[in-house]
Design an enzyme around this catalytic site. Sequence first.
Site, PDB file in Angstrom:
ATOM      1  N   ASP A   1      45.533  36.495  47.221  1.00  0.00           N
ATOM      2  CA  ASP A   1      44.238  35.939  47.636  1.00  0.00           C
ATOM      3  C   ASP A   1      44.194  34.415  47.768  1.00  0.00           C
ATOM      4  O   ASP A   1      43.229  33.780  47.318  1.00  0.00           O
ATOM      5  CB  ASP A   1      43.139  36.407  46.675  1.00  0.00           C
ATOM      6  CG  ASP A   1      42.978  37.908  46.649  1.00  0.00           C
ATOM      7  OD1 ASP A   1      43.683  38.608  47.394  1.00  0.00           O
ATOM      8  OD2 ASP A   1      42.151  38.397  45.853  1.00  0.00           O
TER       9      ASP A   1
ATOM     10  N   HIS B   1      36.117  41.657  52.862  1.00  0.00           N
ATOM     11  CA  HIS B   1      34.869  42.391  52.641  1.00  0.00           C
ATOM     12  C   HIS B   1      34.052  42.555  53.914  1.00  0.00           C
ATOM     13  O   HIS B   1      34.152  41.748  54.839  1.00  0.00           O
ATOM     14  CB  HIS B   1      34.034  41.670  51.582  1.00  0.00           C
ATOM     15  CG  HIS B   1      34.688  41.611  50.233  1.00  0.00           C
ATOM     16  ND1 HIS B   1      35.087  42.732  49.544  1.00  0.00           N
ATOM     17  CD2 HIS B   1      35.017  40.559  49.447  1.00  0.00           C
ATOM     18  CE1 HIS B   1      35.624  42.373  48.397  1.00  0.00           C
ATOM     19  NE2 HIS B   1      35.599  41.056  48.315  1.00  0.00           N
TER      20      HIS B   1
ATOM     21  N   CYS C   1      41.982  38.579  40.114  1.00  0.00           N
ATOM     22  CA  CYS C   1      42.865  39.346  41.003  1.00  0.00           C
ATOM     23  C   CYS C   1      44.341  39.212  40.650  1.00  0.00           C
ATOM     24  O   CYS C   1      45.097  40.175  40.801  1.00  0.00           O
ATOM     25  CB  CYS C   1      42.596  38.965  42.454  1.00  0.00           C
ATOM     26  SG  CYS C   1      40.903  39.418  42.948  1.00  0.00           S
TER      27      CYS C   1
ATOM     28  N   LYS D   1      42.153  44.139  51.166  1.00  0.00           N
ATOM     29  CA  LYS D   1      41.511  44.939  50.118  1.00  0.00           C
ATOM     30  C   LYS D   1      40.025  44.613  50.054  1.00  0.00           C
ATOM     31  O   LYS D   1      39.599  43.554  50.480  1.00  0.00           O
ATOM     32  CB  LYS D   1      42.181  44.695  48.762  1.00  0.00           C
ATOM     33  CG  LYS D   1      42.135  43.265  48.274  1.00  0.00           C
ATOM     34  CD  LYS D   1      42.954  43.086  46.999  1.00  0.00           C
ATOM     35  CE  LYS D   1      42.952  41.673  46.493  1.00  0.00           C
ATOM     36  NZ  LYS D   1      41.664  41.149  46.071  1.00  0.00           N
TER      37      LYS D   1
END
Length: 193
Positions: A9, A53, A145, A103
């Site tokens: 990330d 997202h 994460c 994800k």
Amino acid sequence: MSKALFIIDVQNDFTEGGALGVDGGAAVAAGVSRHLAEHGDEYAIVLASRDWHEGHSDNGGHFATEAEPDYVDTWPAHCVAGTRGADYHPDLDTSRVDYHVLKGQGVPAYSIFEGRTDAGSTVHNLLDEHGIDTIDVVGIATDYCVRASALDAIAHGQHVRVLTGLVAGVAPASSDVALAELAHAGAELVTAS
């Protein structure tokens, strides 16, 4: 057996000035690029995850839409698919990344193991296909994460090394707790800069 690198990330929204920016995020991006330039040949595969997202939903309660975010289970909107915030940080050289893992589409997701590549592969399958037994983990955020991804890698039977100079967390105290938890679970904490 072989070694893989997980880049977790390293996105604009998780670096300074982003929706959930952490101190040191941009330095992680540049540091990971240096690490790849110097050590990239040590890895059979390099995987990079991104939160990705949906912009039109609360992503399974992950985005706080009805109340203020609690910054534990609910968060402000971040890393919405197709936005600048969801892009990799510009200081991260992605030319050595073999697999891009998305994800969090419509659901909360912290671990790279909860994502899939564009071709639909799971991380677990990719590790098996490439005979991976050791994973180095770098990225953002140490206490969320990075922690979740490293714990899942350990649970999948991998030897895990967290390169501590190439991670950044939301807060120093929770990052220290996360690193201690990872060490207790069997991760090796390796100083890397």
